[in-house]
Scaffold this active site. Structure first.
Site, mmCIF file in Angstrom:
data_model
loop_
_atom_site.group_PDB
_atom_site.id
_atom_site.type_symbol
_atom_site.label_atom_id
_atom_site.label_comp_id
_atom_site.label_asym_id
_atom_site.label_seq_id
_atom_site.Cartn_x
_atom_site.Cartn_y
_atom_site.Cartn_z
ATOM 1 N N GLY A 83 0.805 -1.215 0.000
ATOM 2 C CA GLY A 83 0.000 0.000 0.000
ATOM 3 C C GLY A 83 0.834 1.259 0.000
ATOM 4 O O GLY A 83 1.607 1.491 0.924
ATOM 5 N N ALA A 84 0.678 2.086 -1.060
ATOM 6 C CA ALA A 84 1.482 3.297 -1.205
ATOM 7 C C ALA A 84 0.647 4.552 -0.966
ATOM 8 O O ALA A 84 0.680 5.500 -1.744
ATOM 9 C CB ALA A 84 2.136 3.348 -2.592
ATOM 10 N N GLY A 85 -0.106 4.555 0.123
ATOM 11 C CA GLY A 85 -0.847 5.747 0.503
ATOM 12 C C GLY A 85 -0.042 6.612 1.439
ATOM 13 O O GLY A 85 1.199 6.546 1.470
ATOM 14 N N SER A 141 1.915 -1.757 -4.667
ATOM 15 C CA SER A 141 0.819 -0.798 -4.722
ATOM 16 C C SER A 141 -0.131 -1.193 -5.846
ATOM 17 O O SER A 141 0.188 -2.064 -6.666
ATOM 18 C CB SER A 141 1.373 0.613 -4.965
ATOM 19 O OG SER A 141 0.333 1.558 -5.105
ATOM 20 N N CYS A 192 -14.224 8.322 9.977
ATOM 21 C CA CYS A 192 -13.461 9.468 9.483
ATOM 22 C C CYS A 192 -14.434 10.640 9.357
ATOM 23 O O CYS A 192 -15.218 10.688 8.415
ATOM 24 C CB CYS A 192 -12.845 9.128 8.127
ATOM 25 S SG CYS A 192 -11.705 10.366 7.500
ATOM 26 N N CYS A 246 -4.141 17.642 14.237
ATOM 27 C CA CYS A 246 -5.047 17.730 13.095
ATOM 28 C C CYS A 246 -5.393 19.169 12.757
ATOM 29 O O CYS A 246 -5.566 20.002 13.657
ATOM 30 C CB CYS A 246 -6.339 16.966 13.365
ATOM 31 S SG CYS A 246 -6.094 15.194 13.428
#
Length: 426
Positions: A10-12, A36, A162, A356
């Site tokens: 996973g390339a997030g 990915s 989220c 955040c």
């Protein structure tokens, strides 16, 4: 003798930084490879801007293969079909099998639009900002909307984990509509599974309840909390308001001309339903070292990690995995893999601290939670125009970090030390 092989899946946001940081930490003692499903990295926090054309997709994307080649990290964008965990083998979508000594799962989520009839951009009636391609399609829908404005419904459905981006997008839409001088033609309703505004899946941070309620009142955005979306028809959302105990207290039929609802998440199909690896939703089970108890050679970070909710709520509310919290998981995994290669037991624990920035287009809310999950040592929130400027600065900084193949430049580490915000528990 062959070097141990570390595969990052996973390339997030988390996976890309993890590959960089692990590669630096193991110092050529192991071979690092990225698997990915795309050659393109997208800065997901900017997707709300893409959806109102404040950014073009290309401005928040990075082509990864040349960077990985320069860092001598293997790379494939074929994507994973199935993990054979007991065999330490990853099956790719083209049938290729990759053996690994250590696997770092950073897939992000599978988006569960199909769990609610009519939800989502693929055959449904709502748009999405979860992926940059979704946000680009949402921008086209918004272009059509402003030609014939009407009611807007924005929020997050039951089981979502989220919430920040839903608040961001509602308030960015408000800002853009006011700039276009058509806000008076657009009734807005915020629909959320949260038990109160500003819960955020975290039982609030600082005074996020009062801050966000005040902003939404000021901007004439109505809201429905404890909301369960029953189904979505073209131009009409059917919402049930749930009381303590689970009974339906009230029903709402909400007309809309434009709607963005964040879905519930689940684990991606490639790693779902593996006994000992995942919970029933397909999220990866990890211990305090980000390591799976059943398969100790497997680590996980980011949205794909299983985290229990902060407490019972009338409607299911998941826990978000925010950017800095994810980066703390990255640093812990890199340190632990380096220890393992040195023949030591892993001891690094992610702090799970959260920093955040929720942008509203002309202001915003920032919060610091140390750790993210209560009870906390630091529990702070503030608002102001500076948050919007800070979000722009962070976007530029993070994309530069990805383009340079860096996980944590010296000045970032120094700034965090000055603020007393750490990635690892001490």
């Amino acid at each position: 003798m062959d070097k141990p092989k570390i595969v990052v899946l996973g390339a997030g946001l988390g996976g890309t930084i993890a590959a960089y940081e692990i590669n630096a930490a193991v110092k050529a003692r192991a071979e690092v490879m990225m698997v990915s499903d795309s050659e393109t990295y997208s800065f997901v926090p900017s997707n709300p801007w893409v959806a109102v054309r404040w950014r073009e997709p290309e401005a928040i994307q990075v082509h990864l293969p040349p960077i990985f080649a320069k860092k001598k990290i293997g790379f494939t964008a074929v994507g994973a079909k199935h993990l054979h965990a007991s065999e330490k083998r990853l099956e790719l979508n083209d049938g290729t099998l990759i053996n690994y000594d250590y696997l770092v799962i950073a897939t992000g989520p599978d988006l569960a639009f199909d769990e609610i009839e009519g939800l989502g951009p693929h055959g449904g009636h709502t748009v999405s900002i979860c992926q940059t391609a979704h946000a680009s399609a949402a921008a086209e829908a918004f272009d059509r909307f402003v030609e014939n404005p009407g009611p807007i419904v924005v929020g997050a459905v039951q089981g979502a984990s989220c919430y920040g981006p839903a608040y961001e997008f509602a308030l960015i839409l408000d800002t853009e509509l006011r700039r276009r001088k058509i806000r008076d033609k657009v009734p807005m309703t915020f629909v959320t599974a949260e038990p109160y505004i500003g819960h955020l899946g975290l039982d609030g941070v600082g005074d996020t309840k009062s801050l966000l309620e005040s902003v939404m009142r000021e901007r004439h955005i109505k809201w429905i909390t404890n909301a369960r979306v029953a189904k979505v028809d073209a131009g009409m959302m059917h919402v049930e308001e749930i009381a303590e105990g689970g009974a339906v207290a009230k029903t709402h039929d909400l007309p809309f001309a434009f709607s963005m609802m964040l879905p519930a998440f689940r684990g991606v199909p490639a790693v779902r339903d593996i006994a000992g690896l995942t919970n029933p939703r397909g999220f990866i089970l990890v211990d305090k070292h980000q390591r799976n108890p059943a398969f100790p050679e497997i680590f996980a970070l980011g949205v794909c990690v299983a985290i229990p909710p902060t407490g019972p709520t009338p409607v299911p509310v998941g826990v978000p995995k925010t950017g800095f919290m994810i980066e703390s998981m990255v640093t812990a995994i890199a340190a632990n893999l380096a220890m393992i290669l040195d023949g030591k037991e892993p001891t690094a624990e992610a702090s799970w601290n959260a920093v955040c920035l929720a942008d509203f287009g002309d202001g915003g809310v920032a919060f610091v939670a140390q750790p993210q999950i209560p009870p906390r040592n630091v529990n702070w929130a503030a608002s102001g125009k500076w948050v919007h400027l800070a979000k722009i600065g962070f976007e530029k900084y993070f994309l530069r970090k990805v383009r340079k193949g860096e996980s944590e430049p010296f000045y970032e580490k120094l700034a965090l030390q000055v603020m007393g915000i750490r990635k690892l528990r001490t």
